[in-house]
Design a protein around this motif. Structure first.
Motif, PDB file in Angstrom:
ATOM      1  N   TYR A  87     -75.751   7.053  95.991  1.00  0.00           N
ATOM      2  CA  TYR A  87     -76.762   7.718  95.050  1.00  0.00           C
ATOM      3  C   TYR A  87     -75.291   8.502  94.734  1.00  0.00           C
ATOM      4  O   TYR A  87     -75.491   8.902  92.901  1.00  0.00           O
ATOM      5  N   LEU A  88     -75.487   9.683  95.090  1.00  0.00           N
ATOM      6  CA  LEU A  88     -74.390  11.001  94.887  1.00  0.00           C
ATOM      7  C   LEU A  88     -72.891  10.155  94.126  1.00  0.00           C
ATOM      8  O   LEU A  88     -72.230  11.034  92.871  1.00  0.00           O
ATOM      9  N   ALA A  91     -73.507   8.796  90.469  1.00  0.00           N
ATOM     10  CA  ALA A  91     -73.767  10.467  89.450  1.00  0.00           C
ATOM     11  C   ALA A  91     -71.562  10.610  89.283  1.00  0.00           C
ATOM     12  O   ALA A  91     -71.912  10.696  88.201  1.00  0.00           O
ATOM     13  N   LEU A  92     -70.878  11.129  90.315  1.00  0.00           N
ATOM     14  CA  LEU A  92     -69.575  10.874  89.996  1.00  0.00           C
ATOM     15  C   LEU A  92     -69.052  10.518  89.443  1.00  0.00           C
ATOM     16  O   LEU A  92     -68.049  10.460  88.481  1.00  0.00           O
ATOM     17  N   LEU A  93     -68.845   9.156  89.085  1.00  0.00           N
ATOM     18  CA  LEU A  93     -68.897   7.783  88.567  1.00  0.00           C
ATOM     19  C   LEU A  93     -69.044   7.799  87.118  1.00  0.00           C
ATOM     20  O   LEU A  93     -68.224   7.506  86.597  1.00  0.00           O
ATOM     21  N   LEU A  94     -70.329   8.017  86.899  1.00  0.00           N
ATOM     22  CA  LEU A  94     -71.191   8.113  85.993  1.00  0.00           C
ATOM     23  C   LEU A  94     -70.092   9.237  85.327  1.00  0.00           C
ATOM     24  O   LEU A  94     -69.910   9.455  83.910  1.00  0.00           O
ATOM     25  N   ILE A  95     -69.975  10.405  85.819  1.00  0.00           N
ATOM     26  CA  ILE A  95     -70.155  11.497  85.067  1.00  0.00           C
ATOM     27  C   ILE A  95     -68.502  11.843  84.757  1.00  0.00           C
ATOM     28  O   ILE A  95     -67.673  12.038  83.347  1.00  0.00           O
ATOM     29  N   LEU A  97     -67.043   8.160  83.987  1.00  0.00           N
ATOM     30  CA  LEU A  97     -66.446   7.345  82.960  1.00  0.00           C
ATOM     31  C   LEU A  97     -66.924   8.170  81.712  1.00  0.00           C
ATOM     32  O   LEU A  97     -66.948   7.848  80.710  1.00  0.00           O
ATOM     33  N   ILE A  98     -68.415   9.245  81.865  1.00  0.00           N
ATOM     34  CA  ILE A  98     -68.405   9.731  80.472  1.00  0.00           C
ATOM     35  C   ILE A  98     -67.698  10.794  79.912  1.00  0.00           C
ATOM     36  O   ILE A  98     -67.071  10.796  78.986  1.00  0.00           O
TER      37      ILE A  98
END
Lengths: 334, 457
Positions: A87-88, A91-95, A97-98
Motif C-alpha cells: 500500500y505505502l 502510493a509513493l510510486l504514484l506520487i 510518477l505524478i
C-alpha cells in the motif's frame, strides 16, 4: 474455440500481464532513467535529454496502466493481495510518477526562473518512482512480508532497480545524442551497469535461499539445463556491454544503439528469470495464476479485444518511433 | 483508531475529483484543436495555426495532469476497494480493459506526434494524429461512463454466489442511464472548455493583446457556449427524468423532498435538516418540482421516507445540485449577454472581459458539483441495489490511508495552483510573442506571399 479453457486463459493473461510489465520496465525504464541521471549543471543538456523522451514517455507509462489493469481485471484477487501488502510504496510510486509527469510539462511552460525547480522535481519524481518500484519488487520477492531483513533487502533492491533504469536510460541517450552529452551518458551507463550487475547477482543468490521452490526450479534437471542459458546470456551481455562502452563513441556514431540493445536483452533475461522462479504463483507462495483468474467468460471477451487491438497498438507505436528516429534535436512543442 | 471506510471514501473522492478536472478539459479541447487544425489546413491562414499553437500547450499540460492522476485510479480499486472487483469484476474488468486498449494507447501515442511531430511527419498525418487524440479521449470517456452508468443502473447480469456474471453485453454497455450521462458529460466538457477558452482569450485581450488569434478563439468559444448552454439544460432535464425512473431516492435528495407528496414545490434554497426530516428557511415555488419531473402540477414525487435504509445523505446532494444548476444558468446568461454584444459591436466591454476572466474555470465547479450529485446520490450503494459501499472497502489500516490521503491532498493543492498560474502565465507570455512565425524556415508547406518574400531576402 474449445482451446480457450479457463486454464489456458489464465496462462494467456498471465503471459500478457507479464509482457506488459516487461514492456513497461524497458520503455518507461529508459525515460525514468533519463530522469534519474538528468544533468543538473547544464541546461542545454537537460533540454536535449528531455526532448529525446518527449514524444514517448506518455505512451510508455500507459504500459503500467495496462499491466496494473490486466492484473486487476484478470487476477483481481492477486491485484488486491499485492497492492494491499504494498500500500505505502505503491502510493509513493504514484506520487513519484505524478511529480515527474507534470514536471515534464511544467518545465517547458513556466517562467524561466522556475524551470530549474521543475527539473529537480522531474529528477526527484523519477527517482522516487524507480526506488519505489525496486522496493516493491524486493518485498514481492521476499513473499510480501515486512521483516527487518526483507526491508533491508527491499531498499537494496530499490537502489539496484534505480541503477538498472539509469543504465537503460543512459543507453538510450547514447543512441539519441552526440558530443559531450553522449560521452557523459557512456560514463553514467558504465557506472549504473556495475550496480545493476550487483543487484542481479544479489537477487539471484537470495531468491533461491528464501524460496524453496525457486531453488528447485533452477536446480532440477533436465529443465534447469535449459534455464541456465538465461543467466549465462545475461552475464555475457554485461561483458559485451562493458567492452562496447569502453570503445564508444566510434566514428560515424557506429554502434551507438548497441548498449540500448544489450540493456534490453539484460532486462528480458532478468524478467524471464524472475517469472520462471515464481511460476505458477502470482502472489509468491500464496496464490497461483489459476486460482486468481477471473471468470472464463469475461476473460474470453477481453482476449478477443486484446488480439485485435494489440497489433494495432504495435503498428502505431512503430509509426511514432519511426517519425522520431535519429538524434534528438531541440524538439519544440507545436 | 481511524475509520478506514470514511478515509477511503474521502481519498477516492479526492483522487477522482482531481483527476476529472483535466479530462473535462482535454475531451472537448481535443476537438477544438481538430477544428483549428482543419481550418488551418483548408485556409492556410496562419491565425488558425496561432490559435492551435497556443491551445495545444494548454492541452499538453492538461493532458499530462490527466494521465498521471489517472494512473492513481487504476491502483485505487485494488488498494482501497477490493470488494468492488470481487463482486462485479466480471463486468467492470472487460470495460476497463477495453478503455485501456482502445483509448489510452491511442491517445498517448498520437499525442507524441501531435505535440512534437509538426516538422517530422507529413501534414495530413499531423492532422490525423490530432484527430485521433480527440477520438481517444472521447473513447476513454465513453468506456468509463459506461462503467459509471452501469454502477448507477445495473442491468444485463445475473448474480451467482454473490458474484455478478454478464448475460447481455449490449444491455450492459447501453444501460438505461448511459446515453444521458454520456451526453451530459460531453456537454459539460464542451461548456467547461468554452468558458476556459473565452476566459483566457478575454484575459489576453483585456491585457492589451491586439492579435487576431485571441479574438477568433473568443468568438468561437462564446458562440459555442451560447448554443450549448441551453442544450445542456435540456439534456440535464432528460437526465433528471431518467434518474427519477431508476434512482428515485437520488431525486428526493436533489429536490429536498423528505416526505412523499403530490404537487411538490421546487425548493430554490433551504437548509435540509436530517434530524427533523425537514427543510429549514425554504424558499419554494409551489408545485413546480412535480411539474418539471412528472409534467403534471399535482404529480406525486417520492420522498426520502420511502427509502428508510437506502437513501443518500440529503444535504450534500441538495447543495451540489443547486451549485451545478446555478452555474449552468449563469453560464447561459453570460454566454448570451456576451455573444449578443460581440455580434453587434465586434468587441466586449471591459466589464464583460472581467466577468469572463472570472469565469475561466467555472466549468470545473459545475462539473464537480454535478458528479457529487450523482455519486453521493448513489449512496449507500456502490453499485445501485447490488453492493453497498461499506461492503467493498479494504482492510488496510486507517492510519495508512490517512497518511496517503494527506500526501495526495498536499500534492493536489500544489499542482492545482501551479496549473492555474501556468495557464495565465502562458496567456501573458502569448501577448508579446507571435505563436506561429511565418519567417521560420520549413513551417508552411504552401508558402504564403509573406513567407516567400522572407525566403528570397
Amino acid at each position: 474455440m474449445s482451446w480457450l479453457t479457463a486454464e489456458n486463459l489464465a496462462l494467456v493473461f498471465g503471459a500478457l500481464t507479464a509482457l506488459s510489465v516487461l514492456l513497461y520496465a524497458i520503455l518507461d525504464g529508459y525515460d525514468l532513467g533519463v530522469g534519474i541521471t538528468l544533468p543538473m549543471h547544464e541546461e542545454a543538456w537537460r533540454d536535449t535529454a528531455i526532448a529525446s523522451i518527449g514524444p514517448f514517455w506518455d505512451a510508455n507509462e500507459t504500459w503500467l496502466v495496462l499491466a496494473v489493469g490486466l492484473l486487476l481485471v484478470a487476477f483481481p484477487a492477486a491485484h488486491s493481495a499485492i497492492l494491499h501488502a504494498l500500500y505505502l510504496p505503491a502510493a509513493l510510486l504514484l506520487i513519484g510518477l505524478i511529480l515527474r509527469g507534470v514536471a515534464f510539462d511544467f518545465r517547458a511552460k513556466v517562467k524561466p526562473e522556475r524551470k530549474r525547480n521543475w527539473d529537480w522535481t522531474f529528477k526527484f519524481g523519477s527517482f522516487l518512482a524507480t526506488f519505489s518500484q525496486g522496493f516493491m519488487l524486493g518485498i514481492y520477492v521476499m513473499g510480501l512480508e515486512y521483516r527487518t531483513g526483507s526491508i533491508i533487502f527491499a531498499c537494496f533492491s530499490g537502489l539496484c532497480v534505480t541503477a538498472a533504469y539509469a543504465m537503460i536510460g543512459n543507453a538510450w541517450l547514447i543512441g539519441k545524442t552526440t558530443g559531450d552529452l553522449q560521452r557523459r551518458a557512456i560514463r553514467q551507463c558504465k557506472l549504473a551497469g556495475v550496480w545493476t550487475l550487483a543487484g542481479i547477482l544479489a537477487v539471484s543468490a537470495i531468491n533461491p535461499l528464501v524460496n524453496a521452490n525457486v531453488y528447485q526450479v533452477w536446480t532440477q534437471p533436465p529443465l534447469a539445463y535449459f534455464f541456465s542459458a538465461i543467466p549465462l546470456l545475461c552475464f555475457a551481455m554485461f561483458a559485451l556491454g562493458y567492452v562496447a562502452l569502453k570503445r564508444l563513441p566510434l566514428p560515424d556514431d557506429r554502434g551507438a544503439w548497441l548498449p540500448f540493445f544489450i540493456c534490453k536483452v539484460i532486462f528480458i533475461c532478468s524478467f524471464v528469470g524472475l517469472a520462471l522462479s515464481f511460476y505458477p504463483f502470482v502472489v509468491p507462495n500464496q496464490l497461483t495464476l489459476y486460482e486468481a483468474a477471473s471468470s472464463q467468460e469475461s476473460l474470453t471477451i477481453i482476449f478477443f479485444g486484446a488480439v485485435i487491438v494489440i497489433p494495432i497498438i504495435a503498428a502505431y507505436t512503430a509509426v511514432a518511433y519511426y517519425a522520431f528516429r535519429g538524434k534528438a534535436d531541440g524538439l519544440k512543442y507545436y | 483508531m481511524l475509520d478506514t471506510l470514511i478515509l477511503s471514501r474521502i481519498q477516492f473522492a479526492a483522487n477522482i475529483s482531481f483527476h476529472i478536472l483535466f479530462p473535462t478539459i482535454t475531451i472537448a479541447l481535443g476537438w477544438l484543436l481538430v477544428y483549428f487544425k482543419i481550418r488551418f489546413d483548408l485556409s492556410q491562414h496562419p491565425v488558425w495555426m496561432r490559435a492551435y499553437r497556443f491551445w495545444v500547450k494548454v492541452f499538453a499540460l492538461t493532458f499530462a495532469l490527466g494521465v498521471v492522476s489517472g494512473i492513481t485510479m487504476s491502483f485505487q480499486f485494488g488498494t482501497n476497494w477490493p470488494g468492488f472487483m470481487e463482486t462485479v469484476g466480471n463486468i467492470a474488468g472487460p470495460l476497463l480493459a477495453y478503455e485501456i486498449l482502445t483509448a489510452f494507447f491511442l491517445e498517448a501515442t498520437m499525442l507524441g506526434i501531435m505535440l512534437f511531430g509538426f516538422n517530422k511527419v507529413p501534414r495530413w498525418l499531423h492532422t490525423l494524429a490530432t484527430l485521433l487524440v480527440a477520438v481517444g479521449t472521447t473513447m476513454s470517456a465513453f468506456w468509463i461512463l459506461v462503467l459509471n452508468s452501469w454502477m448507477q443502473t445495473p442491468v444485463g447480469f445475473e448474480m451467482r454466489d454473490g458474484v455478478a456474471h454478464a448475460t447481455d453485453w449490449f444491455a450492459i454497455i447501453f444501460n438505461p442511464s448511459f446515453p444521458y450521462r454520456f451526453t451530459h458529460m460531453m456537454m459539460a466538457s464542451a461548456l467547461t472548455v468554452c468558458f476556459l477558452v473565452a476566459g483566457i482569450s478575454a484575459y489576453r485581450l483585456y491585457r492589451g493583446d491586439n492579435k487576431k488569434a485571441p479574438r477568433i478563439t473568443l468568438k468561437t468559444a462564446l458562440f459555442s457556449a451560447a448554443l450549448l448552454a441551453p442544450l445542456q439544460a435540456f439534456i440535464g432535464d432528460l437526465h433528471g427524468l431518467n434518474t427519477l425512473e431508476h434512482q428515485p431516492a437520488k431525486i428526493a435528495a436533489m429536490e429536498g423532498i423528505w416526505h412523499t407528496e403530490q404537487g411538490a414545490p421546487l425548493v430554490l434554497f433551504a437548509i435540509p435538516d436530517a434530524e427533523t426530516q425537514q427543510n429549514r428557511f425554504a424558499i419554494e415555488i409551489p408545485k413546480l418540482a412535480s411539474f418539471i419531473l412528472t409534467h403534471d402540477f399535482n404529480g406525486e414525487l417520492k420522498g426520502i421516507n420511502e427509502f428508510p435504509d437506502a437513501h443518500p445523505p440529503v444535504a450534500p446532494v441538495f447543495y451540489s445540485f443547486r451549485v451545478m444548476v446555478g452555474i449552468g444558468l449563469l453560464m447561459l446568461a453570460v454566454a448570451w449577454w456576451c455573444s449578443l454584444r460581440l455580434y453587434r459591436h465586434g468587441e466586449l466591454s471591459q466589464l464583460q472581459y472581467k466577468v469572463l476572466i472570472g469565469m475561466s474555470f467555472s466549468g470545473w465547479i459545475a462539473t464537480l458539483a454535478g458528479w457529487y450529485v450523482t455519486e453521493i446520490g448513489r449512496q449507500p450503494y456502490l453499485i445501485h441495489g447490488v453492493l453497498k459501499t461499506r461492503d467493498a472497502v479494504t482492510t488496510v489500516a486507517g492510519e495508512q490511508v490517512a497518511l496517503t490521503l494527506i500526501m495526495y491532498l498536499v500534492l493536489y493543492v500544489v499542482l492545482l495552483i501551479a496549473y492555474v498560474r501556468t495557464i495565465f502565465w502562458l496567456a501573458k507570455r502569448a501577448i508579446d510573442v507571435e505563436e506561429y512565425d511565418l519567417s521560420l524556415p520549413g513551417l508552411p508547406e504552401r508558402k504564403t506571399p509573406l513567407a516567400t518574400t522572407g525566403a528570397e531576402q
